[in-house]
Each structure stands twice: as C-alpha cells, then as structure tokens.
Enzyme design. Structure first.
Site, short mmCIF file in Angstrom:
data_model
loop_
_atom_site.label_atom_id
_atom_site.label_comp_id
_atom_site.label_asym_id
_atom_site.label_seq_id
_atom_site.Cartn_x
_atom_site.Cartn_y
_atom_site.Cartn_z
N LYS A 254 4.80 29.72 5.12
CA LYS A 254 3.92 29.43 3.98
C LYS A 254 2.46 29.53 4.39
N ARG B 77 1.31 0.40 15.25
CA ARG B 77 0.99 0.28 13.84
C ARG B 77 1.41 -1.09 13.32
N HIS C 185 0.84 -1.20 0.00
CA HIS C 185 0.00 0.00 0.00
C HIS C 185 0.87 1.25 0.00
N HIS D 79 13.40 11.10 4.60
CA HIS D 79 12.81 12.36 5.02
C HIS D 79 12.68 13.36 3.87
N TYR E 245 9.18 15.45 1.79
CA TYR E 245 9.04 16.81 1.27
C TYR E 245 8.91 16.82 -0.24
N ASP F 179 8.27 22.71 -25.02
CA ASP F 179 8.10 21.34 -24.52
C ASP F 179 9.06 21.21 -23.36
N SER G 165 -0.27 27.47 -3.79
CA SER G 165 0.12 28.86 -4.01
C SER G 165 -0.36 29.40 -5.36
N SER H 53 13.82 6.30 -13.06
CA SER H 53 12.76 7.10 -13.67
C SER H 53 12.66 8.48 -13.01
N SER H 54 12.67 8.49 -11.68
CA SER H 54 12.54 9.78 -10.99
C SER H 54 13.71 10.69 -11.27
N HIS I 121 14.94 11.78 13.04
CA HIS I 121 13.72 11.86 13.86
C HIS I 121 12.82 10.65 13.63
N HIS I 122 13.16 9.84 12.62
CA HIS I 122 12.43 8.57 12.47
C HIS I 122 13.07 7.48 13.31
N TRP J 133 7.19 -0.42 4.40
CA TRP J 133 7.78 0.24 3.23
C TRP J 133 9.22 0.66 3.50
N THR K 257 7.73 26.42 7.19
CA THR K 257 6.41 25.91 6.82
C THR K 257 5.33 26.86 7.32
N GLU L 179 12.28 12.65 0.99
CA GLU L 179 11.20 12.08 0.19
C GLU L 179 9.83 12.61 0.61
C1 HEA Z 1 0.70 9.02 -0.29
C2 HEA Z 1 0.65 8.05 0.45
C3 HEA Z 1 -0.54 7.39 1.06
C4 HEA Z 1 -1.90 7.48 0.76
C5 HEA Z 1 -2.55 8.31 -0.32
C6 HEA Z 1 -2.57 6.63 1.68
C7 HEA Z 1 -3.96 6.44 1.71
C8 HEA Z 1 -4.63 5.66 2.64
N1 HEA Z 1 -4.06 4.93 3.64
FE1 HEA Z 1 -2.06 4.69 3.99
N2 HEA Z 1 -0.07 4.51 4.35
C9 HEA Z 1 0.94 5.19 3.73
C10 HEA Z 1 0.80 6.13 2.73
C11 HEA Z 1 -0.43 6.48 2.16
N3 HEA Z 1 -1.65 6.04 2.53
C12 HEA Z 1 2.20 4.83 4.29
C13 HEA Z 1 3.57 5.39 3.90
C14 HEA Z 1 1.94 3.88 5.27
C15 HEA Z 1 2.95 3.17 6.19
C16 HEA Z 1 3.24 1.80 5.69
C17 HEA Z 1 4.11 1.06 6.62
O1 HEA Z 1 3.78 0.96 7.81
O2 HEA Z 1 5.15 0.57 6.18
C18 HEA Z 1 0.49 3.71 5.29
C19 HEA Z 1 -0.18 2.87 6.17
C20 HEA Z 1 -1.56 2.84 6.34
C21 HEA Z 1 -2.22 2.21 7.41
C22 HEA Z 1 -1.56 1.52 8.59
C23 HEA Z 1 -1.30 0.11 8.25
C24 HEA Z 1 -0.57 -0.57 9.33
O3 HEA Z 1 0.11 0.06 10.14
O4 HEA Z 1 -0.70 -1.80 9.38
C25 HEA Z 1 -3.58 2.38 7.21
C26 HEA Z 1 -4.63 1.90 8.11
O5 HEA Z 1 -5.65 2.42 8.19
C27 HEA Z 1 -3.72 3.14 6.00
C28 HEA Z 1 -4.94 3.53 5.46
C29 HEA Z 1 -5.06 4.33 4.33
C30 HEA Z 1 -6.34 4.67 3.74
C31 HEA Z 1 -7.68 4.19 4.21
C32 HEA Z 1 -6.06 5.50 2.67
C33 HEA Z 1 -7.08 6.13 1.76
O6 HEA Z 1 -6.83 7.49 1.63
C34 HEA Z 1 -7.11 5.46 0.43
C35 HEA Z 1 -8.32 5.91 -0.37
C36 HEA Z 1 -8.33 5.40 -1.77
C37 HEA Z 1 -9.08 4.36 -2.19
C38 HEA Z 1 -9.90 3.54 -1.30
C39 HEA Z 1 -9.01 3.92 -3.61
C40 HEA Z 1 -10.10 4.41 -4.46
C41 HEA Z 1 -11.42 3.75 -4.39
C42 HEA Z 1 -11.73 2.48 -4.70
C43 HEA Z 1 -10.76 1.43 -4.96
C44 HEA Z 1 -13.14 2.12 -4.79
C45 HEA Z 1 -13.55 0.98 -3.96
C46 HEA Z 1 -13.74 1.41 -2.56
C47 HEA Z 1 -14.29 0.66 -1.61
C48 HEA Z 1 -14.58 -0.79 -1.81
C49 HEA Z 1 -14.65 1.26 -0.29
N4 HEA Z 1 -2.48 3.40 5.49
C1 HEA Z 2 4.12 14.89 3.06
C2 HEA Z 2 4.67 14.25 3.95
C3 HEA Z 2 5.12 14.73 5.30
C4 HEA Z 2 5.29 16.01 5.78
C5 HEA Z 2 5.09 17.32 5.08
C6 HEA Z 2 5.74 15.86 7.13
C7 HEA Z 2 6.04 16.94 7.95
C8 HEA Z 2 6.59 16.83 9.21
N1 HEA Z 2 6.84 15.66 9.90
FE1 HEA Z 2 6.38 13.78 9.26
N2 HEA Z 2 6.20 11.93 8.51
C9 HEA Z 2 5.76 11.58 7.27
C10 HEA Z 2 5.39 12.45 6.27
C11 HEA Z 2 5.45 13.83 6.37
N3 HEA Z 2 5.81 14.55 7.47
C12 HEA Z 2 5.71 10.15 7.11
C13 HEA Z 2 5.27 9.40 5.87
C14 HEA Z 2 6.15 9.62 8.32
C15 HEA Z 2 6.23 8.16 8.75
C16 HEA Z 2 7.17 7.32 8.01
C17 HEA Z 2 7.07 5.91 8.52
O1 HEA Z 2 7.57 5.64 9.62
O2 HEA Z 2 6.47 5.06 7.81
C18 HEA Z 2 6.46 10.78 9.16
C19 HEA Z 2 6.97 10.65 10.45
C20 HEA Z 2 7.42 11.70 11.20
C21 HEA Z 2 8.18 11.56 12.40
C22 HEA Z 2 8.64 10.25 13.02
C23 HEA Z 2 7.60 9.71 13.89
C24 HEA Z 2 7.92 8.38 14.43
O3 HEA Z 2 8.04 7.44 13.64
O4 HEA Z 2 8.07 8.27 15.62
C25 HEA Z 2 8.43 12.83 12.87
C26 HEA Z 2 9.21 13.13 14.09
O5 HEA Z 2 9.73 14.15 14.27
C27 HEA Z 2 7.84 13.74 11.92
C28 HEA Z 2 7.89 15.12 12.03
C29 HEA Z 2 7.42 16.00 11.07
C30 HEA Z 2 7.53 17.45 11.18
C31 HEA Z 2 8.09 18.22 12.34
C32 HEA Z 2 7.01 17.95 10.01
C33 HEA Z 2 6.96 19.41 9.65
O6 HEA Z 2 7.41 19.61 8.34
C34 HEA Z 2 5.59 19.97 9.80
C35 HEA Z 2 5.62 21.49 9.73
C36 HEA Z 2 4.27 22.13 9.68
C37 HEA Z 2 3.64 22.73 10.70
C38 HEA Z 2 4.21 22.77 12.06
C39 HEA Z 2 2.29 23.35 10.52
C40 HEA Z 2 2.28 24.75 10.02
C41 HEA Z 2 3.09 25.70 10.80
C42 HEA Z 2 2.61 26.76 11.50
C43 HEA Z 2 1.18 27.12 11.49
C44 HEA Z 2 3.59 27.61 12.19
C45 HEA Z 2 3.55 27.62 13.66
C46 HEA Z 2 3.79 26.28 14.26
C47 HEA Z 2 4.59 26.02 15.30
C48 HEA Z 2 5.48 27.03 15.92
C49 HEA Z 2 4.58 24.66 15.91
N4 HEA Z 2 7.22 13.04 10.94
CU LIG Z 3 10.72 12.81 8.47
#
Ligand code: HEA
Ligand code: HEA
Ligand SMILES: [Cu+2]
Ligand code: CUA
Lengths: 302, 536, 289
Positions: B330, B449, B76, B252, B256, B105, B267, B168-169, B301-302, B141, B327, B254
């Site tokens: 923004k 999780r 997923h 990380h 962003y 282009d 924007s 590709s990327s 931080h992960h 993942w 952030t 990634e």
């Molecule tokens: C961009 C990234 C992205 C996006 C878009 C999503 C979208 C969603 N994610 Fe996911 N998710 C991750 C990135 C993302 N996730 C990551 C990185 C993890 C961590 C993996 C790990 O632990 O290693 C994770 C893990 C994760 C978990 C935790 C699993 C676990 O810890 O075991 C769950 C559980 O609820 C979850 C739920 C969902 C759901 C419900 C959506 C929904 O938003 C999805 C909605 C879309 C659809 C449903 C498809 C369209 C519709 C159909 C197909 C029609 C049919 C519909 C029905 C039959 C109802 N995700």
């Molecule tokens: C689009 C993806 C995205 C983005 C933008 C962010 C943004 C941020 N993430 Fe997140 N993060 C993930 C995707 C993302 N993360 C994913 C996928 C994981 C889990 C991966 C995995 O384990 O599978 C993760 C996990 C993750 C962890 C690890 C958690 C754990 O496993 O224990 C942490 C810990 O520091 C963290 C921190 C942050 C912080 C500080 C930001 C900051 O950039 C957020 C900044 C924004 C704001 C704060 C809001 C706006 C700001 C204001 C309004 C200003 C005033 C605010 C203050 C002074 C507080 N993230």
């Molecule tokens: Cu991070």
C-alpha cells in the site's frame, strides 16, 4: 529542581548525552535508547533491537526519500504534468518480494535468540518469584543442585519513596537518593534480591492475586506473573552491581509502586550470604520463611 | 408511522427537529450524527488524555490518585476507540458509500438509525461509571482478569455498554455490506469501486467476525465475577490467559478496523491531489484483503510475555511480520501514485502525506515489536504506547481529519478556510511528534505504561511529551473552529467537483449534496469513475 | 449486480429505532443494577426496558409487514433483507465461536498444561502437584465439589433427534408454503413449534437434574462453566427461535406470506437451522466427546 531549570539544564545534556548509556543498572535522564544490559541475553536482545532499528531506518530513507523527491519535483506549481500510467505488475512483484527477504533476514536472528532464551535447563540457581498486590516475594529454591533451606522474603517499595509518593506529600522526588547519591525514587526496595554473578539463574515466576510483570531490563526480558501458572525464564548477570526494574503489568492502584532491585555479587560472596540466611532460618531468628503464607493482599479501593 | 407508499414526496417539506435528527433514515443525516458524536467523544477522550499528560508532566503525584489515573487510562482508550475513531469511520461510510456507489441510501435505513442511536446510550452507560462509588473500570482497556474482576459496581455497566457498542457496530457493518453488495448502480462493478468502499467492505466483515467474540469474552468476565464460573481461574481448571486469547482475537482485527478505512481515505485523496489515477488499484484491493486475513492469525503478539510455548511464539512472530508485506504494497503504491503526478498541497493532501509518513513510522515500530526477544523488552512500556499512537493518532485520526477537509465542501456546499486548515495541519503534525516521539525513548529507557508516577530519570522526556500533548490538544480547537466556520459562516461556494483532480460519482452531484441523491441509479459515463479502466 | 425495477424503497423517518435504543438502555441499565444487587431498581428498569423493546418490535415489524403487504418492496429490497439476516446469523456464529473456542482451548491445551503435560510440567510441579488432567474437570482445587455429567445417550440424544426432525418439519412447511398448501403449512410449522417447545422442556428438565442430583452447576469449575454457558446460550436461542416460529405461525394463520414473497418465513427458517447446527456441534463436543 523547578521544571524550567530542569529543561534548561537538560537541554545542554541532551546533546552531550546523546545516546546516554548507563552501566545498564538503571535509567538515566534524557536516555534515548535501550541499554545493553548485563546478561548474555540482554546483549543479544540489544543487538537485535539495533539491527531492527537500522533496517527500519534504511527502509524509511528509501520510502520517505522517494516521497520527498516526488513532493519536490512533481508539484503543479513547478509545472509538473501528470502522467496517466496506472499499474505495473513487475513493480508490484518486486516490492512484495524485497520486504519478504528483509523480513527473513530479521526473523532469522530473532528465532535464534528466542530458542536460546527459552532454554531454561542447567541452571545453577533457581528462584521462585511471586507477585502480590503490591510487592514481590522471592524464594530461593535450589543452588548448585542442592535445595535451599527456607530462604525467602518479601521485597517492596522502600519507605522513603513510599512516603514521598503520596499525593501532596510535599516531598520532592528529587530528594530521594540512595547512599551513593543515585536518585532512586520509586526504584528502591526494602530488601533487594541477591544473586551470584556468572551463574545461570532460572526464575520461576507466578503471582497470587492478579497478573504482574517481572521486569529487570538488564536481564533482557520481562515475564508476566500469572496466578495459577508458572512462567520460567533465565538470566545470567556478568557484572556485579545493582540492577533495577519495575512491575510491568497493570496490577491495580499501586502498580507503579512495586519495583524490583537485584544485587548481583560474586559467587563466593553469594554463598556466604545464602549460608547466613539459611542458618538464620534454621535458628528461627527470622520469622519470614518460605513456608509462611504471605500477608493477604489488601482489598482494592472501592 | 408513515407507511404510505409514496416515498419521495417530501423534498421541500421542512421536517421538525425531532423528525430530522431523531427519527431520520437519511444516510447523510445519520452520517452527520455519527461524525458529530465522534467529535464530541474525541474531546472527551482527549480531555482524559490531557489529565494523563498533566499528571505525567513531572514525577511525583500532583493531581490525581493512582486509581483515578488508571480510570483515565482505561476510559481514554475505550472512548477514543469505540467512541471517536470507529464512529467517525462509520459516519464517513454513511455519508460517502451511497454517494460513491450510486445508491439512493443505505440498504437498511431504519436499521442504520438504530445503529447510531444505540451508541450515545452505550456511552452514557459507560461514562456513568465515572461517578459511581468505586469509580470507573481501571484495569486498562484490555480489561484483563483477574484484575478487572476486582472492579466495583462499574464492571457490569462497562460490560453492558460494550455489548451495546458491539450490537451497534454489527448492525452498522451489516448495513454497509448490504449496501455495497446490493445497491451499486449498474456499471459499478466490484473491481471499479472506489478504494474507500472496498476497504469498508472488508472492514465490515472484520467487524461482524470479531465484535461478537468481544461480546463473548466480556460475558465470560461477567459470569466469572457474578455467577461463579471459572473460565479465567486456574484453580477451577480455567486459565487467565484464555481471556487474553479471546480478547486479542478480537483486539488485533480491531486495530485494523481502525486503519483499513483510513487506507481507503488516503487512497482517495492522494490520486486527487496528484492528479493521477491511483497506482496499482488491484494490488491495493488484494493487499487490503490479505491484511484482513492475516489479522486473524496474529493475535498472540500482544501476549509474547505471558509464557507461551516456543512454537506458538515463533508462529505468531512470523505471521505478524508478514503483515508488513501487504501494508508495504500500500505504501509503495501511494508513493508511486505521487510519482510523476502534478501535486498540490491543499489541507487534505497535507494530512494524507503526513499520514503516509507517520503511519509508516508507527508500522516500523510495529515490526520491531513483532520480534519476540525484542518485545520482551518493549512490552508494556511507552515504546508500545508510542507505536500505537503513531498508527492511531497520526494514522487513523489524521486520515479522518483529511477526510473531513476533503469532503466537507461536498457536505456543506462551502469551502473550509484553507489558511486555518494549514495552520491546523502544521500545528498538529509538529505537536503530534513532540507528543509521541519521545515516548519511544521513554519506553526504551525502561518506563512502563499505565503508571501515574515515575523515577526522575524519566522526567525530561515526559515533560516534552506533555507539552506536545497540550499543544496537540489545543490545535484541535482550530479544527473545530474551521468546521463551525465552514458549516455556518463560510461564503465561498464549492463546485460539484470541488477538487480539480477528483473523480468518482460523489463528485457528480451538486455541493452541498441534496438530501436525496441517486433516487434513480446514475448512468455511468466513461471517465466518470476513478477506476473504470482496471479490468486488465 | 443491482438491476433496478422501480426505485429502491427508502422509508420515511421512523421513531422505532430510537425507541428501541432507549429500551435497550433501560434494559441494560436495569440488568447492571440487578447484578450489582440493587434488586428493586434493577427489576423496574429491566421491566420498563423490556416493555419498550417489545413495543418497538411490534411497531417496527408491524410497519415492515404493512409495507411489505402493500407491495412497497421490490426484489432488491428483499435481497437487502436477505443479506442482513445472513450476516446477522454469521455474527451469532462468531458469538458461539468464542465459547466453543474457550471449550477447545481449555480441553485441548490449558487443562493438560495444569496437569503437567508438555509446556505445563513446571506449572504442575510448583503449583498443582498431584493434579492430573482429565475431562470433565473442575480444576485442581475441585471448585464446586465432585459432580457427574449428563450422559450423552439419554436426553441429549433425544433432544438431538427432536431438533433434527424440527429441521425437517420446517422445511416441509416451507415447501408447503411455496406450493400454496396453507393447511399443510400450518400443521408442519405447528409441529416445528411443538418440537422446539419439547426441546426446551427436556433441556429444563436436564438442568434441574444437573442442579439437584448431579451437583453439576455453573460453579463446577471449567466443565460447569463451558457446559452451562454453551448449552445455556443455545437454549436462549432456541427460545427466541420458538417465539419467532410462533409469530410466523400466527402470521401464516392470518394468511400472510405469499408463495413467492415470504422473506419473514425464510429468515426464521434460517435462524432455526442455525440453532439446529449449533446443537449438533454441542452434542458432539459437549456431550459425546
Ligand atoms: C484512537 C485511539 C486513541 C487516540 C486518538 C489517542 C489520543 C491520545 N492519547 Fe491515547 N491511548 C489509546 C488510544 C488513543 N489515544 C489507547 C488504546 C491507550 C492504551 C490504554 C491502556 O493502557 O489501556 C492509550 C493510552 C495513552 C497513554 C498512556 C497512558 C498510560 O499508559 O497510563 C497516553 C499518555 O500519554 C495517551 C495520550 C494520548 C494523547 C495525548 C492523545 C491526543 O492525541 C489527544 C488529543 C485530543 C484532545 C486533547 C482533545 C481535544 C482538545 C481539547 C479537549 C481542548 C482542550 C485542550 C487542552 C486543555 C490542552 N494515551
Ligand atoms: C491502527 C492501529 C494499529 C496498526 C495499523 C498496527 C499495526 C501493527 N502493529 Fe500494532 N498495536 C496497536 C495498534 C495498531 N498496530 C495497538 C493499539 C497496540 C497496543 C494494544 C495495547 O496493548 O493496549 C498495538 C500493539 C502491537 C504489538 C504488541 C506490543 C506489546 O504489547 O508488546 C505488536 C507486536 O507485534 C504490534 C505489531 C504491529 C505490526 C507488525 C503492525 C503492522 O501492521 C505494521 C505494518 C506497517 C509497516 C511495516 C510500515 C509500512 C511497510 C513498508 C514500508 C514495507 C517495508 C517494511 C518492512 C519490510 C519492515 N502492535
Ligand atoms: Cu495487534
Ligand atoms: Cu504488579 Cu504491576
């Protein structure tokens, strides 16, 4: 309980239970928040969590409030006419500096707690924790400055849960209850870790196959158990009781099935328990000793 | 191969299907390919999420074996990240960047096609592991060793699939950089470029810097498993945590990579529907750059719970917290853009507003996660899952949807159905909160999780979350319906400008945008650009 | 800034990209099967993939060369190619950075920790008592058995000199090309190729020595891992670079490239310099220090 019934019953509960806080030993239905736990560290962590939460709420109120006002007042349908200004350096500086100050205010307590947390010296009891797929091994290393003589055992999911958890077992998770009537499905073990209260315990944590995560929320932290490395943390439980946790790091197919249960007893009781364990080990009436190499982990599926 | 010099003599020739879609060098067609591919992947990844949510609907195992559940979690995430979100942004970049900077282009059109076509093959490789003996990879993942080294046949396929995605990327990113640096129309200075272009320029640098690092990390997995190296084995002097360091050095930035282009989209949209220029253009550009810079020094931080030395924990905590500052800049600039505007709420704007609020909520939980002692409790719980779905689903995915509604009239020449757009929006925005907000509670209550089964205390919120999940999933069918309607059935023609408040070069070409645009660089007139007056 | 003389060249559709994608797929598919022990499927698929990729490269570059010689490209197109090559090399730098990172991390941090320094005291006490940190090492369990390293001041030094001189010869060749001295161009480019080949020859020799006499192999713990992966990937890049040099030598011999338009040549030269610099880093951090 059927799921419809569960929703019905629980909807009533959710309002009442609000921020349901258990004694901290285990999760409760509809729980909304972290529990305070049962250790000086967990109290500090809880406070930090709440502090962080309220800071975020505060910022949220300001930011979302401004947005909502903008969305209400400056709609074209209300006849709003757009201004043309595009920038303001002073504003940018202000909203750069204020968050920095807020962050400092957050980082300060976090730093203090962390420093406290990382001081594992002067422990009264040392326990070695080893993760295996999918069970924990506990070895008592020393107590009050004295080495412990071969006390150690394996702790794994209790059989009642283990039977019920199988796909198509036909047993409802609600049917699994402890003697006290607590629903301990997946949070019960065959043999809990016994520790004394009000004693600083040093946990030295490792694993023997893959990475596991040793986590009892009531202690206030989790620690990854990494094969080949030792990770040490400390905890001190202030109230006697049973505290439950789970393996927190994905470790293969039965990751969900390696719970942790701590039984905290008064120091006197603990001394008695430990002495009994030691003499049993000495008498050789018990086969499991710290020296025995544990059963090798079963091969993963496939 | 066509090698004759006369390039543009085929405007009206009807190319065959293969020529148009398989051999294409046209940025618009390639953009479309990327977007369609991404939509398919979103549904595949979403279907896996539905299996996850269905199994978690109630305690006890009802549907799948634990190992298969782990396969679903892993796939997923991989499919959503590498198959849905990243390609969607690349597709938008392909369509819009040349239009926005006045280029004929992309700079390297054939390379562009190559970047795209590698992707479907990479995913065939990846998804084929689902049908292998031993199953798909199931170590999450993040693929941590030693666990991932226990995988069966799938490991090699997964790793090579990741190599292909990386290639590709990287090629896609190179193309974007070359286009932006080299193909801007005269007068389109760097500091006049639309923010979408800016954010993509910076994202492209991030991609080139970190995708090779991921390739290195998984290559080490491969050699540890098959060639006897000891990178991640302490007995041989290696360290399992080394993998995590390398992975998150990629991982990380990634995240962003998945949010900066979204910032760009927002924007563009907010000024358009506020009928007011973007507030603080330059600070927005600098904030993007600062976020990108900081993203390289926060990876651990992960890994707060792995047992890092105190000094390391403190450094990574402070650095992570700092990211909130740019952030925040923004967010504040978006809000101020709306302030004293003349706002209307068409579907793109609805999604954009929801983005700002829900992304910020996700950012707040991010800041809480950054506090190390608190993360010792949050880590590996559903609190983290809630955090990243807020930033990824109601963040990145919402921004993509906003972008599709915003630009689809330009792509197709037809207006989408505003009514169904709104229905889609309201269902999505409510469902996504029902889906993910309770996951905060679950995490705080102690639910880890990546588990298929749980104690009965977690039952209720899980059920709520699952219901939200199905609801959100079904709502996405409306999205697809609206797209199909717009492409094939819609009657209402779109004007060149489409939106009253829209400014920028892309709105000066007719809708639908002709197959070839800006073959001769446009002459930029005052007022044509959204940001032609920022030079103070 | 982009100034425009004549339109930017946008090619027609081309079948090569998708052919290349198919080739890469077949290759990777085969490689995965081969690694999993399905030799036959693996070999066949790898061979097919490689053949397709080669065909694609010939076809694609052939097209580009013809277009270039036909005067289709203007300065702006040339700049796109340059940017492309530059950032491609940067991505390669980052690939090596991952492996250098692994080297620095293990040498500087994790091996000392295993040996009980600082933060690692407790790990050493409980798990690896008796192990003292050192470099080179194959870890507390002596994975792969005792081994010897390759002394820096023998073949590696020679190889350093070889690569450094190849950097000089290719620069001379480049100047010759710009000055229009075709003969000198061919000679110095030829030297560069010879130097590249001899580097590879020595490197192969060194590997054989390591495997047969020094018991230094991929299995030799973290030292063997970092040593062979770093020098191995570098060697692979030298091989590719040498092939590229041969190709442009042939093109030069055919009279391709003009005094002021020879991006293909420059791209290869950049690549060669990059390989060169990586080697210097390797020499320093893998062999000398
Ligand atoms: C961009 C990234 C992205 C996006 C878009 C999503 C979208 C969603 N994610 Fe996911 N998710 C991750 C990135 C993302 N996730 C990551 C990185 C993890 C961590 C993996 C790990 O632990 O290693 C994770 C893990 C994760 C978990 C935790 C699993 C676990 O810890 O075991 C769950 C559980 O609820 C979850 C739920 C969902 C759901 C419900 C959506 C929904 O938003 C999805 C909605 C879309 C659809 C449903 C498809 C369209 C519709 C159909 C197909 C029609 C049919 C519909 C029905 C039959 C109802 N995700
Ligand atoms: C689009 C993806 C995205 C983005 C933008 C962010 C943004 C941020 N993430 Fe997140 N993060 C993930 C995707 C993302 N993360 C994913 C996928 C994981 C889990 C991966 C995995 O384990 O599978 C993760 C996990 C993750 C962890 C690890 C958690 C754990 O496993 O224990 C942490 C810990 O520091 C963290 C921190 C942050 C912080 C500080 C930001 C900051 O950039 C957020 C900044 C924004 C704001 C704060 C809001 C706006 C700001 C204001 C309004 C200003 C005033 C605010 C203050 C002074 C507080 N993230
Ligand atoms: Cu991070
Ligand atoms: Cu052990 Cu998860």
């Amino acid at each position: 309980m059927s799921w419809t019934a569960r929703i019905g019953a629980a909807l009533a509960l959710v309002l009442a239970a609000g921020s349901a806080t258990a004694a901290g030993g285990h999760p409760v239905p509809w729980q909304l928040n972290m529990t305070e736990g049962a250790s000086p560290l967990s109290h500090q962590v809880y406070d930090l969590h709440m502090y962080g939460f309220w800071v975020c709420v505060g910022i949220g109120v300001v930011v979302f409030g401004a947005m909502i006002i903008a969305m209400i007042r400056f709609r074209r349908s209300k006849g709003a006419v757009a201004e043309t200004w595009t920038h303001n350096a002073r504003l940018e500086v202000i909203w750069t500096i204020i968050p920095v100050l807020i962050l400092i205010a957050l980082a300060y307590p976090a730093t203090r707690i962390l420093i406290n947390e990382s001081n594992t010296g002067d422990a009264g009891l040392t326990i070695k924790v080893t993760g295996y797929q999918w069970k924990w091994r506990y070895d008592y290393v020393d107590y009050q400055g004295r080495p412990v003589d071969r006390v150690g055992f394996i702790s794994k999911l209790a059989s009642a849960s283990d039977v019920a958890r199988q796909l198509d077992s036909g047993i409802s998770p609600d049917a699994i209850k402890s003697k006290t009537g607590y629903d301990d499905y997946l949070l019960n073990v065959n043999e809990p870790l016994v520790v004394p209260t009000n004693t600083k315990i040093r946990f030295v944590i490792t694993a023997d196959d893959v990475i596991h995560g040793w986590w009892v929320p009531a202690l206030g932290w989790q620690a990854d158990a990494v094969p080949g490395l030792i990770h040490d943390m400390w905890g001190e439980i202030d109230t006697p009781g049973t505290y439950r946790g789970q393996c927190a790091q994905l470790c293969g197919q039965d990751h969900a099935y390696m719970p942790i249960v701590i039984k905290a007893v008064a120091p006197a009781a603990f001394r008695g328990w430990l002495a009994a364990q030691e003499s049993r080990a000495r008498l050789g009436t018990i086969a499991r000793t710290a020296q025995l190499t544990p059963v090798p982990a079963p091969a993963p599926r496939g | 191969m066509a090698t004759h010099a006369a390039t543009h003599d085929d405007h009206d020739a009807k190319p065959s299907f293969a020529q148009r879609w398989l051999f294409t060098t046209n940025h618009k067609d390639i953009g479309t390919l990327y977007l369609v591919f991404s939509l398919i992947m979103f549904f595949i990844g979403g279907s896996m999420a539905m299996i996850i949510r269905a199994e978690l609907f109630e305690p006890g195992l009802q549907l799948v074996q634990p190992y298969f559940f782990n396969e679903m979690t892993t796939m997923h995430a991989l499919v959503m990240i590498f198959g849905a979100v990243m390609p969607a942004f690349v597709g938008l970049a392909n369509w819009m960047i040349p239009l926005m900077v006045g280029a004929p282009d992309m700079a390297l059109p054939r390379l562009n096609n190559w970047s795209f076509w590698i992707l479907p093959f990479a995913f065939v490789l990846l998804l084929s592991t689902l049908f292998m003996p031993g199953g798909a990879p199931a170590a999450g993942w993040v693929m941590y060793p030693p666990l991932v080294l226990q995988s069966g046949e799938s490991l090699a396929f997964t790793i090579f699939a990741i190599h292909l995605m990386g290639i590709s990327s990287i090629m896609g990113a190179i193309n974007i950089i070359a286009t932006i640096l080299n193909l801007r129309a005269p007068g389109m200075d760097l500091l006049k470029m639309p923010l979408f272009v800016w954010t993509w320029l910076i994202t492209a640098f991030l991609l080139i810097a970190v995708m090779p690092v991921l390739a290195g990390a998984v290559t080490m997995l491969l050699t540890d498993k098959f060639f006897g190296t000891s990178f991640f084995n302490a007995a041989g002097g290696g360290d399992p945590l080394l993998y995590q360091h390398i992975f998150w050095f990629f991982g990380h930035p990634e995240v962003y990579i998945m949010i900066l282009p979204a910032f760009g989209i927002i924007s563009e949209i907010i000024p358009t529907f506020s009928r007011k220029p973007l507030f603080g253009y330059k600070p927005m550009v600098y904030a993007t750059a600062s976020i990108a810079f900081l993203s390289f020094i926060v990876w651990a931080h992960h890994m707060f719970t792995v047992g890092l030395p105190l000094g390391g924990l403190l450094f990574f905590m402070y650095a992570t917290m700092l990211i909130s500052v740019p952030t925040g800049v923004k967010v504040f600039n978006w809000v101020t853009t709306m302030w004293k505007g003349s706002i209307t709420f068409e579907t793109p704007m609805l999604f954009a507003v929801a983005f700002v609020i829900l992304f910020t909520i996700g950012g707040f939980s991010g800041v809480m996660l950054a506090l190390v002692p608190a993360d010792f409790q949050y880590h590996n719980t559903y609190f983290v899952v809630a955090h990243f779905h807020y930033v990824l689903v109601s963040g990145a995915v919402f921004a993509i949807m906003a972008a599709v509604y915003y630009w689809i009239p330009k792509w197709t020449g037809h207006m989408y159905s505003e009514r169904w757009g709104r229905i889609h929006f309201w269902n999505s925005v409510i469902a996504v909160n029902v889906l993910f907000f309770p996951q905060h509670f679950l995490g705080l209550a102690g639910m880890p999780r990546r588990i298929p089964d749980y104690n009965v205390a977690f039952a209720d919120w899980n059920m709520v979350s699952s219901i939200g999940g199905f609801w959100f999933g079904l709502s996405q069918l409306i999205f697809v319906g609206n797209i199909v309607y717009t492409v094939y059935f819609a009657r209402q023609k779109a004007s060149a400008r489409v939106w009253e408040g829209a400014r920028g070069l892309e709105w000066t070409v007719p809708s639908p945008a002709p197959h070839h645009t800006f073959e001769v660089p446009p002459v930029i007139m005052p007022g044509m650009l959204a940001h032609d007056d920022v030079s103070h | 800034m982009a100034q425009q003389q004549g339109a930017y060249y946008v090619p027609h559709g081309s079948k090569w990209p998708i052919v290349g994608a198919v080739g890469m797929f077949a290759f990777m598919w085969g490689a995965a099967h081969w690694i999993n022990g399905n030799e036959l499927e693996g070999h066949i698929s790898i061979a097919i993939g490689a053949a397709i990729i080669l065909t694609m490269l010939f076809g694609w570059f052939g097209t580009v060369i013809r277009e270039s010689n036909g005067g289709t490209y203007n300065k702006q197109v040339d700049l796109s190619f340059r940017l492309g090559m530059m950032w491609f090399i940067f991505s390669e730098v980052m690939f090596f950075a991952a492996f250098f990172g692994a080297l620095f991390y293990t040498r500087g941090l994790s091996v000392p920790w295993l040996g009980g320094e600082g933060h690692g005291a407790i790990t050493n006490y409980y798990l690896w008592r008796g192990y003292t940190a050192a470099w080179p090492t194959n870890g507390p369990l002596d994975i792969g058995g005792a081994f010897h390293t390759i002394p820096a001041w023998g073949v590696p030094l020679l190889n350093t000199l070889i690569l450094l001189s190849s950097g000089v010869t290719i620069t001379v060749a480049h100047h010759a090309l710009k000055a229009g001295y075709r003969k000198q161009l061919l000679v110095f480019l030829g030297f560069t190729i010879l130097l590249g080949v001899s580097f590879l020859w020595f490197q192969a020799h060194e590997y054989i020595e390591a495997y047969t006499h020094l018991n230094l192999t991929l299995h030799s713990g973290i030292y063997g891992s970092t040593f062979f992966m770093l020098t191995g990937f570098h060697g692979l890049h030298v091989t590719l670079g040498t092939i590229m040099l041969i190709v442009i030598w042939l093109r030069c011999a055919k009279g391709d490239f003009s005094k002021d338009s020879h991006f293909g040549f420059e791209a290869v030269a950049w690549y060669w310099h990059f390989v060169d610099i990586v080697w210097v880093m390797l020499f320093l951090f893998v062999y000398v220090l």
